[in-house]
Each structure stands twice: as C-alpha cells, then as structure tokens.
Design a protein around this motif. Structure first.
Motif, PDB file in Angstrom:
ATOM      1  N   GLY A 115       0.798  -1.216   0.000  1.00 12.21           N
ATOM      2  CA  GLY A 115       0.000   0.000   0.000  1.00 12.21           C
ATOM      3  C   GLY A 115       0.836   1.274   0.000  1.00 12.21           C
ATOM      4  O   GLY A 115       0.309   2.366  -0.207  1.00 12.21           O
ATOM      5  N   ALA A 116       2.144   1.156   0.210  1.00 11.52           N
ATOM      6  CA  ALA A 116       2.974   2.362   0.315  1.00 11.52           C
ATOM      7  C   ALA A 116       3.891   2.558  -0.883  1.00 11.52           C
ATOM      8  O   ALA A 116       4.679   3.511  -0.921  1.00 11.52           O
ATOM      9  CB  ALA A 116       3.798   2.308   1.600  1.00 11.52           C
ATOM     10  N   GLY A 117       3.772   1.664  -1.875  1.00 15.64           N
ATOM     11  CA  GLY A 117       4.681   1.716  -3.017  1.00 15.64           C
ATOM     12  C   GLY A 117       4.508   2.979  -3.852  1.00 15.64           C
ATOM     13  O   GLY A 117       5.497   3.633  -4.220  1.00 15.64           O
ATOM     14  N   LEU A 118       3.268   3.340  -4.120  1.00 16.06           N
ATOM     15  CA  LEU A 118       3.006   4.490  -4.988  1.00 16.06           C
ATOM     16  C   LEU A 118       3.570   5.773  -4.364  1.00 16.06           C
ATOM     17  O   LEU A 118       4.169   6.596  -5.056  1.00 16.06           O
ATOM     18  CB  LEU A 118       1.494   4.621  -5.236  1.00 16.06           C
ATOM     19  CG  LEU A 118       1.058   5.808  -6.093  1.00 16.06           C
ATOM     20  CD1 LEU A 118       1.695   5.775  -7.472  1.00 16.06           C
ATOM     21  CD2 LEU A 118      -0.472   5.840  -6.240  1.00 16.06           C
ATOM     22  N   ARG A 119       3.399   5.912  -3.038  1.00 11.33           N
ATOM     23  CA  ARG A 119       3.883   7.135  -2.389  1.00 11.33           C
ATOM     24  C   ARG A 119       5.412   7.225  -2.500  1.00 11.33           C
ATOM     25  O   ARG A 119       5.968   8.268  -2.845  1.00 11.33           O
ATOM     26  CB  ARG A 119       3.436   7.163  -0.930  1.00 11.33           C
ATOM     27  CG  ARG A 119       3.329   8.588  -0.394  1.00 11.33           C
ATOM     28  CD  ARG A 119       2.893   8.654   1.063  1.00 11.33           C
ATOM     29  NE  ARG A 119       3.653   7.753   1.889  1.00 11.33           N
ATOM     30  CZ  ARG A 119       3.096   6.834   2.703  1.00 11.33           C
ATOM     31  NH1 ARG A 119       1.782   6.695   2.780  1.00 11.33           N
ATOM     32  NH2 ARG A 119       3.870   6.038   3.426  1.00 11.33           N
ATOM     33  N   LEU A 120       6.074   6.110  -2.234  1.00  9.99           N
ATOM     34  CA  LEU A 120       7.539   6.101  -2.313  1.00  9.99           C
ATOM     35  C   LEU A 120       8.008   6.429  -3.738  1.00  9.99           C
ATOM     36  O   LEU A 120       8.920   7.247  -3.935  1.00  9.99           O
ATOM     37  CB  LEU A 120       8.080   4.731  -1.872  1.00  9.99           C
ATOM     38  CG  LEU A 120       9.600   4.539  -1.963  1.00  9.99           C
ATOM     39  CD1 LEU A 120      10.351   5.605  -1.157  1.00  9.99           C
ATOM     40  CD2 LEU A 120      10.001   3.141  -1.487  1.00  9.99           C
ATOM     41  N   ALA A 121       7.371   5.801  -4.708  1.00  8.77           N
ATOM     42  CA  ALA A 121       7.748   6.055  -6.102  1.00  8.77           C
ATOM     43  C   ALA A 121       7.581   7.533  -6.445  1.00  8.77           C
ATOM     44  O   ALA A 121       8.444   8.140  -7.107  1.00  8.77           O
ATOM     45  CB  ALA A 121       6.902   5.188  -7.040  1.00  8.77           C
ATOM     46  N   THR A 122       6.484   8.119  -5.981  1.00 10.36           N
ATOM     47  CA  THR A 122       6.199   9.520  -6.277  1.00 10.36           C
ATOM     48  C   THR A 122       7.271  10.436  -5.673  1.00 10.36           C
ATOM     49  O   THR A 122       7.753  11.377  -6.321  1.00 10.36           O
ATOM     50  CB  THR A 122       4.796   9.890  -5.741  1.00 10.36           C
ATOM     51  OG1 THR A 122       3.850   8.947  -6.249  1.00 10.36           O
ATOM     52  CG2 THR A 122       4.386  11.289  -6.172  1.00 10.36           C
ATOM     53  N   GLU A 123       7.672  10.142  -4.443  1.00  9.53           N
ATOM     54  CA  GLU A 123       8.730  10.920  -3.780  1.00  9.53           C
ATOM     55  C   GLU A 123      10.044  10.882  -4.558  1.00  9.53           C
ATOM     56  O   GLU A 123      10.693  11.904  -4.777  1.00  9.53           O
ATOM     57  CB  GLU A 123       9.029  10.321  -2.397  1.00  9.53           C
ATOM     58  CG  GLU A 123       8.104  10.774  -1.287  1.00  9.53           C
ATOM     59  CD  GLU A 123       8.393   9.979  -0.006  1.00  9.53           C
ATOM     60  OE1 GLU A 123       7.455   9.770   0.761  1.00  9.53           O
ATOM     61  OE2 GLU A 123       9.577   9.555   0.182  1.00  9.53           O
ATOM     62  N   VAL A 124      10.394   9.656  -4.955  1.00  7.29           N
ATOM     63  CA  VAL A 124      11.695   9.440  -5.599  1.00  7.29           C
ATOM     64  C   VAL A 124      11.763  10.149  -6.960  1.00  7.29           C
ATOM     65  O   VAL A 124      12.826  10.627  -7.372  1.00  7.29           O
ATOM     66  CB  VAL A 124      11.959   7.924  -5.738  1.00  7.29           C
ATOM     67  CG1 VAL A 124      13.123   7.639  -6.670  1.00  7.29           C
ATOM     68  CG2 VAL A 124      12.212   7.310  -4.373  1.00  7.29           C
ATOM     69  N   LEU A 125      10.612  10.216  -7.640  1.00  4.83           N
ATOM     70  CA  LEU A 125      10.582  10.950  -8.906  1.00  4.83           C
ATOM     71  C   LEU A 125      10.624  12.458  -8.631  1.00  4.83           C
ATOM     72  O   LEU A 125      11.372  13.200  -9.285  1.00  4.83           O
ATOM     73  CB  LEU A 125       9.318  10.590  -9.697  1.00  4.83           C
ATOM     74  CG  LEU A 125       9.163  11.311 -11.043  1.00  4.83           C
ATOM     75  CD1 LEU A 125      10.275  10.905 -12.009  1.00  4.83           C
ATOM     76  CD2 LEU A 125       7.803  11.004 -11.673  1.00  4.83           C
ATOM     77  N   ALA A 126       9.849  12.896  -7.629  1.00  3.47           N
ATOM     78  CA  ALA A 126       9.706  14.331  -7.363  1.00  3.47           C
ATOM     79  C   ALA A 126      11.008  14.960  -6.858  1.00  3.47           C
ATOM     80  O   ALA A 126      11.312  16.119  -7.180  1.00  3.47           O
ATOM     81  CB  ALA A 126       8.575  14.564  -6.351  1.00  3.47           C
TER      82      ALA A 126
END
Lengths: 518, 518
Positions: free
Chosen positions: A397-408
């Motif tokens: 459930g936390a994968g999308l948030r982490l991915a978004t951070e790493v791109l941002a």
C-alpha cells in the motif's frame, strides 16, 4: 568497378579432388536482413558435383566455424570463379578472413522440421520436440520460410499450457542464463500494443533508486513503431555485452539494454526477425518470449503490465485475464513469480510515438518539466509502486507514495543519468527533418482514437529504423477541438516516407473520431 | 571481371527531381528461385529519399509493366551507381530492356494481409477475403514470408467447406479458363504421395484412343520426387502455351502439359513454389489446387485417384473418405462432376521413382514389353475404365475391358506417340551417370516398404530437378529375398548427390522390413 573482387587467377584452387568443395570467401555486401545467404556461380565445380540448386541449404565451414546458409545460384559475370559471395548476415555469422578458403557441403537433414509439420497439422508437441526445434533455430539452421511456418503454426491459440512451458524452457536452455548472486531480482514487462507506453525508462530508475536490483533487458520493436530498446537507444547505447551489462548493474543497481545483444534467449531473437515483417505475434510465443528473457536475465519477481483497449494488443479484460493466467502459470512452472497489472489501453500514452518522440516524453517526466505528459508519469508511478511492494522496498500500500517521492525529489533522474552514463553516455534526442500536421476536419469532442492506424502511420514514416520518425499526438480522448486545430504531426527523416505515411493516413477513415460537443 | 555492368558514367540520370526515383535495369543473373528480388545500392538517391531498407517491398515500373519485388540493399562495389539489379525472377516478370529506365516506389500497402492474420488467429474467411488474398498472390504482391504464413494458416484442417469453396473459386477466377466447346471434357487426378504412380501417362492415351476429350494439365512435383509434368517432360515438351495446347488437343483429342505454363490458376503456381521447400500440403489447399486447375482447364467430369497406405499421403480409408467427400462437395459447388477411386497405396507403383525412371516404366507398359511393371498397368487400366464409363464411351461395367483392348492392340501407344509428336516430339529417356545398389542385409520376406523414406532418398539424389536421378526398386511386398540381393538402386547425376542420398539411407532404419520367411 569491381576488379578487386575474388581471388587472383594465380591463387585459384587446383581442381584436384580435395579442392572441389572449397571456395574463397568474398564479402558481397548484400544486406539480406538476417538470413545468411551464399552466392555461388552455377558453373562452379562444387555446384556441379554436389548438384546444388538455388534455395538449397548449404553448410559453410571456415576453420572451426560453420554456418548454414541459403544458396542463390548466380549466372552473372560479377561473381568471380572459385568464389563464394557471402551476404552480410552470412559474413557476420561465419566471420571468415577475406579470401579465406571455405568448405561447402549439403546442410544436414533437418529432422526437427517433422515436428513443425506435426504442429501445422494440429498435433501437440512434447518438450523434446520443442528442444529440437529451438535448438536448430538458435543454431541458425532454419530458413526464413521454415521460421515463418513454425511461427504461424504456433500462433492463434495453437499452443496449450504444457506446450508453452516446453517452448519457454527450450528457449531458456538454448541461451545464456545470468546469475546475479542475490535472492531478489525484479523485472517488469509490458505486453505492448499501446503506442508511446514507455514506462520502463521511468520505472527502472525509480525502483533502482530505492535499492532494488533491476537488470532490464528489452526488445526492439516487433510489430510496433518502437520497442523499449529502440527508445532507450536514442538516449544511450543498448548493445551491451554481458560484461558491460554486469558492470552497469554493479555500479547503478540497474540497466536498460537490448536483450538480443547479450544473447539471452537467442532463439527468440531469430523468431522476432521473422515475426516483424509478418506483423504477427501469438499468445504462446508471446509468453515464451517474455518469460524466457526474464528467466535468462536472472529475474526472480516480474510485474507484467497488460494494457487493455479495443485497439491495443489485448482487446478485452477477459483476454487480459486469460493471457495473465497463462503468464502466471508458465512463470510458476519455470520458477518465476509473476504479478500482473491490467491498465487502461484506450489511447496512446504520452504524446510521441516513435523512438525519439517517446524518449523526449520520458526525459520531460524525469526532469519534472511542467509540460511533461501526466498520463505517462502516473502509469509509471503505479507500476513502480507495485514493484517496490513486490520486491519488499515498500510495505503493502505504500509503493506508490515512495515512487512519487523518488521521482519528485530528482533521485530518479539522477539514477537514470547514472545508468545512461554507465551504458556509454547520455545522448541528445534527434529531431526529424520532415513534418506534416494533420488537423481536425470539424469542431467537437474527441471520442475515440485508433491506436493501430496511428502505429502503422508511425511505421510508414520510418519508425523505428529512423529514430526521429513517428507521430506526435496533440490531443487526448475527451478534448474539445476546433476545426483546423492540429490533431497530430507526422515526423519523417526522408520526404518519400513522409509522403507515404501521409498518403496512408489520407486513405483511411478518420483516426480521431470527433463528435459534436454537447 | 565485371567492368561491363551498369550504365556508363555518361548516361547516368541527372539528379533532378524527376529522375531521383529512376534507375536503369540490369540483369544481375541471381537465381532467387521464384521470388522477385531487386538489388539497389544503399547510397542511391531513391533509397535515401524514400527511406528504403532491406526486405522492403518495392514497386518497379518499366513502361506499362509493373511488379513488386523484395529489396536487398547492397554496399558492395559490384553494383553500379544508378542501377537496379534484378534477380532472374524479377527480370522474367518485368522483362525490361537491358538498361531501360525503371521507376521505383513503395509497394502499395497490402490490405489483404489482415485476412491472413485473421486466419492465423483461427477466424473464418469469407469469399471476398479469399478473392482479395488470391488476387494479391496471383499479382505477385506477397513475399515468400507472406506466402508461407498463408499456407501454414490454411493447413491442417483450418479451412471448412465454405472456405474451401471460396478459395477454389477465387483461384479459378484469377486465371484463364479454357472452353473446349463441348459438353463432355474428362480429366483425372491422383492425390499423390505414392512414388512411381504415373498412371496419367497411360490413362490419357487409352481414353483419347476411345474418342473422349482429355486435355490434361499436370503439376510439377510439390513434395514428391516427380510430378506428372516432370515425368512427361522426359518424353516430350510440356511447357506449352494455350495455343499449342489447343492445337495438340484438336489434333489428338488429348494432351499432357504443365499447368503452370498455360497460366491456369496462376495463384496455385505461386503457392506451390513455397509449399515445395516447406514440404507442406494441406487438405483445403489440396482440394482448391486440384479443382481450380480442373475447372480452369475446362473439364466437366473428373476422376480422382486416392491411394491409401500408412506411408502414402492419405494414410487411412477414413481420411480418404473425408478428403473424397470434400472433393465431391467442392466440385458440386463449382459445377464439376467428381468421381472417386480409392486405391492401394501400400508400396510404390512400378519400379522407378524419379522422372526418367518412371518414364521408362510407362514406355514399357505402352510398348507391351514383357518386363513392364504389371501393377502400374493394372492401376492405369482400372482408372481408364472408370473414365470411359464416366464419359459414356463404355457402358457401365465394360470400361475395364475396353481399356484393356485399347492398350493390348497398340492403339494406346500410337495415341501416346501422336500426343508427344503434337507437343513437340518424342524424346529419348536419359540414364543416370552415378548409381549405388542397396542390398538386403538378410534373407526373408519383404513385409513393409517405407514410401516416404524412398521418396526422400530419390529427392536427395536429385529428383525431380535432375531427371535421371531417383530410385529404382527391385523387389515388392511379399517377395522372398536372399541376403545380398539388390533391394533398390540409387541413381544420381552428380557424385555429391549420390553420396548425400546414400548417407541419408544409411542413417535410417531399414526402408524394407524383411522378416524371416516362414
């Protein structure tokens, strides 16, 4: 103009018994795509004594190397006496010294063709049969006609689960298999058919920036205007050998290379070269092709993206489920954990279709440009999130948030630049020299887009061979357009190709359906 | 050694707009079997402007003629600037003047390939789809890869009755159709797979000697060591055009010519050229091929010989019945009355396998030699009897007796000689220069013979291309042999081919099963 070809008169073979089957290798410079072809004079001693005729399959031996080539008999004056002219593919495969003596003989009888015939007639093949066929294919013993027959016989739904497992295993066994010395190696694959869906170039750096190992091998286009390897090649070299690939992964945790140049699943590379002109792709071969590459690349956990849409490769949710099931089942049989994500395949992803135009979109997302295509960004983040969870880098459930951070925060862009650097250096994206804008014939709302016709137009314009060629799409489903507003632009590197693509587009019903806006 | 190729510097095209797509035709003398291929320099203006790449399908126009060819791009120095080198097949199809200006352009998009893909995926095709596919095939627009795909997709039992009718009708409509101006024109066809079964050369003169009209067009070998046309060609010319064929029939009531040279069902000739290297033959295509040729030849009543045996093309009585039913049904749909005779296909007919050896057997029967093979004679008489009854030349039940009389009193031989004369003159039968005798390894009774392996050995020895090559069989099923007794002799015209066939035979299990005589 060609007085330098062939051996000198003084060095011709003596026509004793031992030299009758020997000729001197000459590079004819004929590009027969990937089929090895040998050109021999009709009046040469070996043609006469062996009864060789055109289209015969001939074994050529130079030193310890040996290949099978298709014979073209020549009556013209341009081919010297005592010379075997080799096509570029034959020259690459045999790599003789210019003028080296080579021995020619009949190719061994191909017993595995009886299995191909058996499949044509609808019979099941067992694991031994697939091993025999794939072994001969990887060794280059099949002519293009044989390959076309095997591909067609396996197309449609002609392979059952066991056969698909056997084909996959045979394709793995015939090539190299990488071992990364770790328990978890993640990978992803998109089943394709959706123009511009170039998420791999975003997912790999995001996932690698979070510490997972992702040695990605990608294919070149089969039936599409660009494969991931074609698009990546616009930005960095992708023809890495296994050593260079390994160094890239050790340095950055990831890579994005062409699978064919590292000789993983070499039979697949041979099959693809014939599938491409046939514009044919089958479920069994698709599964075997994807999973054999993943297994050979040493992956343990694979996420498969299945875009669904009426003009995508997978046209319905049911078809996606059937294909997904087959991928999971075959994966289990060969020791791969396969996860699936069915995605929306109603329209192209991003704006560009074709290697350079897609690469431009990818860079815009990585560099967080304001005009970057948001749909491409969102798709990539969701897939990356899935892999982060699959690989244990993020809790469920936390994968999308982490991915978004790493791109941002720029870590993904830094990682991508590092990968390109390790593969040989980040390149400039080329721009097409010839363009043609297609405008909306009337005002209204865009209600559907024909992905297949757009892809075809991009291919006719020269993609993927001409990297800057393709289609740049300016509107999306649901957009309101005015009459005369640009819908898409054709890009080409040659005026003839631009005209050809334009002519094709003009002869079709509208690619963008536009209904009067309500 | 090739200073004479290509146009002189002084006559090169000016590089204005109008000449950029023009090249001068040059006969490259390259035998690419029947696929038209064009060789163009990678640096020529039209390759650069049109973005042509190897394997592209290119339209070549010379005057009012136009063909589609496969492009091979050339980097070698042997091909002159401003020149399009044509393969022999391309040269024959386009027949330009040497050095004539030809225009090159992209081939039109082949919309009919979508039907082929549809068939690969298991869908039914309607009459319009078959018309489109066959029209493009007959016009030479399909590459060999496309043809292989279509053939494979239609193979096995992939065509239903309606599809087979549509395919047959499309193949008839695309070619010429003869009209003999009479209500009754008889014909026969053998479904093949039985080596040496050369009854046509006996049936035609017997039937014609009884006053029936039998303008026989035959095919060359597809998967066998000799087709009827190959065997007849040993005895007389078979490449007659329609005028010469008509004159032969007017003079003698019959002919035995190659169907391909009179351009009846031209699509079939194209398909056969690819079926041959694939060694593939399917029920739907077999029915369409046979009946389209018969209908186009103007036949009204056709007898089909279906030899059945475990190693013949039709392996069981049930398979023969299914195929026979399909032939009768499709015949009815296109207005042909089809009768069947299922015959014994357990062993080769006569003694020779290969054009010249079979022709020798035929002549022995016609000339009533004491050593003539009786099985060939009996088979031919039964088939001729059937046709005499079918065509009303003999009352029911009296056909065999009439046929026997006509052969015995020399009228059949006289008629055959007259037919050969009318076709261009009776020829001497050639004899092979290289032979190898295979002997019985042990004493006993011959209990089975593998027709397929015998055929393959005959082909490897050079048949049908080398007319004198093949296999001469010395024993028959049930014969008692002693150890060391000759079983069969391999005949070849080249030592390499003899060795190749010998090697193949040695590597197999025994072709003749010999059990200890009880």
């Amino acid at each position: 103009m060609s007085a330098d070809i062939g051996p000198d008169k003084g060095t011709e073979p003596t026509h004793g018994d031992s030299a009758d089957d020997m000729l001197r290798a000459w590079r004819a410079g004929i590009d027969t795509y990937q089929e090895p072809v040998v050109y021999m004079r009709r009046d040469c001693a070996v043609c006469r004594s062996e009864g060789f005729t055109t289209q015969a399959r001939i074994r050529l031996t130079a030193g310890s190397g040996s290949i099978v080539a298709t014979l073209c008999v020549v009556d013209g004056p341009w081919l010297g006496h005592g010379v075997a002219g080799l096509s570029e593919a034959a020259w690459r495969a045999l790599h003789p010294q210019p003028g080296q003596w080579i021995t020619v003989s009949h190719a061994p009888v191909l017993d595995s063709l009886s299995h191909v015939r058996s499949k044509v007639y609808g019979h099941r093949l067992d694991a031994g049969a697939f091993r025999a066929v794939i072994g001969d294919i990887a060794a280059g013993r099949y002519s293009d006609l044989h390959l076309a027959t095997f591909i067609t016989a396996c197309a449609g739904d002609h392979l059952d689960l066991d056969e698909t497992v056997s084909l996959t295993q045979a394709m793995i066994d015939v090539g190299e298999r990488l071992d990364w010395g770790r328990d978890m190696v993640v990978d992803k694959h998109c089943v394709g058919g959706l123009p511009g869906n170039r998420t791999t170039l975003l997912v790999v750096p995001i996932v690698a920036a979070c510490g997972l190992t992702m040695p990605k091998t990608s294919s070149r286009a089969i039936t599409s205007p660009a494969g991931t390897a074609d698009t990546m090649e616009v930005l960095a070299p992708v023809d890495l050998d296994i050593g260079a690939m390994r160094r890239t992964v050790e340095r950055t945790g990831a890579c994005i290379v062409w699978g064919g140049s590292v000789r993983l699943s070499p039979a697949d590379d041979v099959l693809i070269r014939v599938e491409r002109p046939l514009d044919l792709d089958s479920e069994g071969q698709l599964v075997a092709s994807v999973l054999s590459k993943k297994a050979a690349a040493g992956s343990t956990h694979v996420l498969i993206d299945l875009p669904v849409g009426p003009t995508a490769k997978v046209r319905s949710r049911e078809a996606a489920q059937a294909l997904g099931r087959r991928l999971v089942e075959v994966g289990r049989s060969i020791g791969l954990q396969v996860a699936l994500r069915v995605t929306d395949g109603l329209q192209p992803v991003g704006r560009g279709i074709g290697p350079a135009l897609e690469a431009r979109d990818v860079l815009a997302v990585l560099r967080r440009q304001a005009d970057a295509p948001d749909d491409l960004r969102q798709r990539a983040l969701r897939l990356a999130g899935d892999i982060l969870e699959l690989g244990g880098a993020a809790p469920p459930g936390a994968g999308l948030r982490l991915a978004t951070e790493v791109l941002a925060d720029g870590r993904a862009w830094a990682k991508f630049a590092a990968i390109c650097e390790a593969q040989g250096g980040l390149r400039e994206v080329p721009v097409a020299s010839h363009r043609h804008v297609v405008e909306a014939p009337s005002a209204g709302r865009v209600t559907s887009i024909d992905n297949r016709v757009l892809s075809r137009a991009a291919k006719l314009a020269g993609a993927p061979r001409a990297p800057a060629a393709g289609v740049d799409v300016h509107v999306r489903l649901g957009d309101i357009v005015r009459a005369g507003q640009p819908l898409f632009t054709l890009h080409a590197q040659a005026p003839g190709e631009l005209a050809y693509a334009q002519q094709y587009v003009n002869a079709r019903p509208p690619i963008f359906q536009i209904s009067e806006a309500s």
